[in-house]
Each structure stands twice: as structure tokens, then as C-alpha cells.
Design a protein around this motif. Structure first.
Motif, short mmCIF file in Angstrom:
data_model
loop_
_atom_site.label_atom_id
_atom_site.label_comp_id
_atom_site.label_asym_id
_atom_site.label_seq_id
_atom_site.Cartn_x
_atom_site.Cartn_y
_atom_site.Cartn_z
N SER A 112 0.82 -1.22 0.00
CA SER A 112 0.00 0.00 0.00
C SER A 112 0.85 1.26 0.00
O SER A 112 0.38 2.33 0.37
CB SER A 112 -0.93 0.01 1.22
OG SER A 112 -0.21 -0.15 2.43
N ARG A 113 2.11 1.14 -0.44
CA ARG A 113 3.02 2.29 -0.39
C ARG A 113 2.53 3.43 -1.27
O ARG A 113 2.62 4.61 -0.90
CB ARG A 113 4.44 1.87 -0.80
CG ARG A 113 5.48 2.97 -0.57
CD ARG A 113 6.88 2.52 -0.91
NE ARG A 113 7.01 2.19 -2.31
CZ ARG A 113 7.30 0.98 -2.78
NH1 ARG A 113 7.50 -0.03 -1.95
NH2 ARG A 113 7.40 0.75 -4.07
N GLY A 114 2.01 3.13 -2.45
CA GLY A 114 1.53 4.18 -3.34
C GLY A 114 0.43 5.00 -2.71
O GLY A 114 0.45 6.24 -2.73
N ALA A 115 -0.56 4.31 -2.12
CA ALA A 115 -1.69 5.01 -1.51
C ALA A 115 -1.25 5.82 -0.29
O ALA A 115 -1.63 6.99 -0.14
CB ALA A 115 -2.77 4.00 -1.10
N LEU A 116 -0.43 5.23 0.58
CA LEU A 116 -0.01 5.92 1.80
C LEU A 116 0.94 7.07 1.49
O LEU A 116 0.86 8.14 2.11
CB LEU A 116 0.62 4.94 2.77
CG LEU A 116 -0.36 3.92 3.38
CD1 LEU A 116 0.40 2.87 4.20
CD2 LEU A 116 -1.39 4.62 4.26
N ALA A 117 1.83 6.88 0.53
CA ALA A 117 2.73 7.98 0.15
C ALA A 117 1.96 9.10 -0.53
O ALA A 117 2.38 10.27 -0.49
CB ALA A 117 3.85 7.47 -0.76
N SER A 118 0.82 8.77 -1.15
CA SER A 118 -0.02 9.79 -1.79
C SER A 118 -0.70 10.70 -0.79
O SER A 118 -1.25 11.74 -1.16
CB SER A 118 -1.09 9.13 -2.67
OG SER A 118 -0.51 8.44 -3.76
N LEU A 119 -0.68 10.32 0.49
CA LEU A 119 -1.26 11.18 1.52
C LEU A 119 -0.58 12.54 1.55
O LEU A 119 -1.20 13.54 1.95
CB LEU A 119 -1.15 10.51 2.89
CG LEU A 119 -2.03 9.28 3.12
CD1 LEU A 119 -1.74 8.68 4.49
CD2 LEU A 119 -3.50 9.63 2.99
N ASN A 120 0.69 12.61 1.15
CA ASN A 120 1.37 13.89 1.06
C ASN A 120 0.64 14.82 0.11
O ASN A 120 0.33 15.97 0.45
CB ASN A 120 2.81 13.69 0.59
CG ASN A 120 3.56 14.99 0.42
OD1 ASN A 120 3.57 15.83 1.31
ND2 ASN A 120 4.18 15.19 -0.74
N GLN A 121 0.33 14.33 -1.09
CA GLN A 121 -0.39 15.14 -2.06
C GLN A 121 -1.81 15.45 -1.57
O GLN A 121 -2.33 16.55 -1.80
CB GLN A 121 -0.44 14.43 -3.41
CG GLN A 121 -1.23 15.17 -4.49
CD GLN A 121 -0.60 16.50 -4.90
OE1 GLN A 121 0.56 16.76 -4.60
NE2 GLN A 121 -1.36 17.33 -5.59
N LEU A 122 -2.46 14.48 -0.90
CA LEU A 122 -3.80 14.75 -0.37
C LEU A 122 -3.75 15.89 0.64
O LEU A 122 -4.61 16.79 0.61
CB LEU A 122 -4.36 13.48 0.29
CG LEU A 122 -5.76 13.63 0.92
CD1 LEU A 122 -6.79 13.96 -0.15
CD2 LEU A 122 -6.14 12.37 1.67
N MET A 123 -2.77 15.86 1.51
CA MET A 123 -2.63 16.94 2.49
C MET A 123 -2.33 18.28 1.81
O MET A 123 -2.81 19.33 2.24
CB MET A 123 -1.53 16.61 3.50
CG MET A 123 -1.94 15.62 4.57
SD MET A 123 -3.19 16.31 5.67
CE MET A 123 -3.13 15.14 7.01
#
Length: 446
Positions: free
Chosen positions: A130-141
Motif C-alpha cells: 500500500s506504499r503508493g496510496a499511503l505515500a499519496s497522503l502527502n499530495q492529499l494533504m
């Protein structure tokens, strides 16, 4: 540090620096409409105020990666939060353009630091699946921060409260400073410091035991190679990845995303909307930004990074081309103004679902453990430099050649980015960070 912190809070506080980055990126767009009434700004000086943040970001990105490789991710994140707090207060109290620019530079140090460290921390904390989804939290924030900035701008527009707009960034900065105290250190950084037991305890917060054993085995194998950060950075085998990482970082900015974020109200005003309507239009764009980032989080580990980048290029170029055509062929009316909002919204849709999160996910994925912070810092330094160029000269270009031609220029850059990704960018979906590194080393040896 509290090892009982839940997985959700780890990634929330880990990504919170992205919210501050987004807020400080988006808030200037509304503040610019009112700063000029207290502090007179020419077109060029307006560009300097906006872009001075990126000047600081270049320095912050260049320094923070190396510093985090040496002292750890948590300590650097705390320092970044403190700098965010200082910068926002300086801006809120600025008596003249000089202090305004100094405040933006200070804030830029924190912005550059967060762009380099937050993606690295999230990637190193996340399990492979799930690295892609969790690392995408940066862009979500980042996108949530932009929306919050737009809403604050809209709330304070009736009283022309630009100082409040800029100063309220101090609130999430304090939250981040407190949150860092409960964040665990990156297990990969701990392995570099021979603190394996502590690394195992932290990995158990986000992984199954079998995953921990497998990743530990791979990390120990890499650690057996005696190399310093500098040895890795000057190695021939890392050069292709530095070039690819630099390429996607630069293209993410040159296609014009932050000119839209920074100057959306200005664009809408030139298209015929009033100040409040212009800010309200940007709120809509900001909300679309958040929603499409959620789409990216749901798809990035399924479709893959490279495919999303290519899809995004096609969508962004088409949106810009249609928008330029409308502006070239029609007279300025309220309908045309709202069409501008719609097609800029489509541009945001494609960017937010693809290039926005994917670049932040891929940059730390491309680089080896012993130099991940420094290499990611270098590429985000170039990203900030490209952002600086776009934001500094966008007002000048807008006045010199007009909105339509600027969008044509961005569309051409989008086409070039498509072929760059198609030719050079590898797929990293579903592979551990160590597996990606071993593959790169193997290709170099071959």
C-alpha cells in the motif's frame, strides 16, 4: 516517541507537513488581491513576493535531505514546523514589501524541507502493498491545505484581511510541532544506525511479521555494502535515476500547475469575474483537487505509476488546448469566464489524479536507502527551482502574451512530458524499496 501510536496517526502527522505546504502555496493567491492596497506592488514585485517562497524552498530542499539522512526524519520535521510558525508570523506582521519577501523566504525554507522529507518518511514507513496510496497522503494533504487556504481567503475577503490569511498558517504549524513528538522514526534510518530492535518495533505498527522479516533481510543485505551517502550519489549506477527523478520533478511544475494555484483569482479576474467570485471559483477548483487525489489514492497501487502519468498528460494537454482555443476565438463575457473556470477545473482533475500524487510517490522510490533523503532533496530542489521560474515569470508572461498563449505554452510542455515518461520512466508498483534498489544496481553491473 510513543510506540503505541496508531497507524492512522503515524501517517496523518507524517503527511501534515504537506498541508502546510499546500496552505502556504494557495493562500497567497487571495492575499495578493488585497496586499497591494496596503503595500504597493508592481507586476514584477508581485512575482517576487510569490516566487521568493520558492527561492527559500530551493535552499530548504537542498539542505534537508542530507540533514535528515544524518540526524533522522523526525528531528528535521520538527525544525520544519518551527520554521513554518516563524515565517507565517513574519508575514502577518509585515510592514513593507521587503519584510513580506523575507517572510516568504523563511516560509520557503520550510516548504522545501517538507517537500524533501515528507515523501521519504511516508515511503519508508509504508508497507510495499500500500506504499503508493499511503505515500499519496502527502499530495492529499497538500490539496486539503490549498482548499483550507482558499476558504480562509474567501472568509476574509470582505474585510480585506490578508494578514489573517497569511498568519493563520501558524495553527497547523503548532499542531505539527506537537504531533512530531508522537511520531516514530523511520525504520530504514534506524537500520542505518544499527538500531534493528527499535526498527522492528516500529515496523510492527504497520506490517505483518512475515513482511518485517523479508524487508529486514533485504535491508541488512544493502547495509553490508560499505558506502557513504556521497559514495552512492557519485556512483554511475544512480545517475539514470537522478536524471529520471529530476525530469518528472521539473515537468510536474513546468506544465503550469502552481501558476494556476497561485494566480487562479488573477486569471479569473482578467476573464471578467469580480474579486469574491474569483476566490469562490478557486474554492471549487481546490475541492476538485482534493476529490481527484482521493481517486489517485484508490488507483495508484492498481494501475501503476507510469500509466497514471501518461493518462494525466493526455488529459491536461487536451484541457489546456480547448481552453486556449476558447480564449482565442471568443469575446470576453461572463460565459467565457465560467468556461475558464470549468476547463481549468478539468486540468486540475487530470493533474490531481495523476501527476500531483504520482511524482511525490515515485521520487523516494527511485533512490537507494543510503542516499534517499539527499537524492530526494536534490530532485525536489530542482522541482522548487522550476516552480520558482514559472511563478516568477507567469505574471510577466500573462501581461506580455496573454492568457491564451500561456496555456498553449503549458500544453506544449505537457506533450514533451508525455514522451519523456513513455521513453524513460520505469514502473515501481508492487515492488519493495530494496527490490527496486537491487534491480538498479544489477542493471548497472550488467
Amino acid at each position: 516517541m510513543n510506540n503505541n501510536i496508531s497507524k492512522g496517526w503515524i501517517f496523518f502527522f507524517g503527511a501534515l507537513g504537506g498541508l502546510l505546504y499546500g496552505y502556504d502555496t494557495g493562500v497567497i493567491s487571495g492575499a495578493l488581491l488585497f496586499i497591494d492596497q496596503d503595500i504597493p506592488l508592481s507586476d514584477f514585485l508581485e512575482g517576487v513576493v510569490v516566487s521568493s517562497l520558492l527561492g527559500g524552498a530551493i535552499v530548504g530542499a537542498g539542505m534537508s535531505g542530507y540533514v535528515s539522512d544524518r540526524f533522522g526524519r523526525r528531528r528535521v520535521v520538527f525544525a520544519i514546523a518551527l520554521i513554518y510558525l516563524i515565517g507565517s508570523l513574519v508575514l502577518a506582521l509585515s510592514p513593507n514589501a521587503t519584510v513580506l519577501i523575507i517572510g516568504r523566504i523563511v516560509l520557503g525554507l520550510a516548504v522545501g524541507g517538507s517537500t524533501a522529507i515528507v515523501p521519504v518518511y511516508l515511503s519508508e514507513m509504508a508497507p510495499t502493498r500500500s506504499r503508493g496510496a499511503l505515500a499519496s497522503l502527502n499530495q492529499l494533504m497538500i490539496t486539503i491545505g490549498i482548499v483550507v487556504a482558499y476558504l480562509v481567503n474567501y472568509a476574509f475577503a470582505p474585510v480585506e484581511g490578508w494578514r489573517w490569511m497569511l498568519g493563520l498558517a501558524s495553527v497547523p504549524a503548532v499542531v505539527l510541532m506537537i504531533g512530531v513528538l508522537f511520531m516514530p522514526e523511520s525504520p530504514r534510518w534506524l537500520i542505518k544506525r544499527n538500531r534493528e530492535d527499535e526498527a522492528r518495533r516500529i515496523m510492527a505498527l504497520t506490517r505483518e511479521q512475515s513482511e518485517i522479516d523479508d524487508e529486514m533481510k533485504q535491508m541488512r543485505k544493502i547495509e553490508e555494502v560499505e558506502e557513504s551517502t556521497w559514495d552512492v550519489l557519485k556512483s554511475k549506477w544512480i545517475r539514470p535515476m537522478l536524471l529520471i527523478g529530476s525530469g518528472i520533478a521539473i515537468f510536474q511544475q513546468l506544465i503550469g500547475i502552481n501558476s494556476v494555484i497561485y494566480y487562479a483569482p488573477t486569471i479569473f479576474s482578467k476573464a471578467g469575474l469580480g474579486s469574491s467570485a474569483s476566490i469562490l471559483g478557486t474554492v471549487g477548483i481546490g475541492i476538485v483537487n482534493v476529490l481527484m487525489t482521493l481517486v489517485a489514492i484508490a488507483t495508484i497501487d492498481k494501475l501503476g505509476r507510469k500509466k497514471l502519468l501518461l493518462i494525466g498528460n493526455v488529459g491536461m494537454v487536451m484541457s489546456l488546448a480547448v481552453l486556449a482555443t476558447i480564449l482565442f476565438t471568443t469575446e470576453l463575457t461572463t460565459t467565457v469566464a465560467w468556461l475558464t473556470v470549468v476547463f481549468l477545473g478539468l486540468f486540475i482533475v487530470f493533474f490531481s489524479a495523476t501527476w500531483g500524487p504520482v511524482v511525490w510517490v515515485m521520487l523516494p522510490e527511485l533512490f537507494p536507502m543510503k542516499a534517499r533523503g539527499a537524492a530526494t532533496g536534490f530532485t525536489t530542489l530542482l522541482l522548487s527551482a522550476a516552480n520558482l521560474i514559472v511563478s516568477l515569470f507567469f505574471p510577466v508572461l500573462l501581461g506580455a502574451i496573454g492568457t491564451a498563449w500561456v496555456f498553449v505554452l503549458f500544453a506544449i510542455i505537457g506533450v514533451l512530458a508525455f514522451f519523456f515518461v513513455l521513453k524513460f520512466v520505469p514502473e515501481t508498483k508492487g515492488r519493495s524499496l530494496e527490490d527496486i534498489e537491487n534491480d538498479l544496481r544489477g542493471k548497472a553491473s550488467a
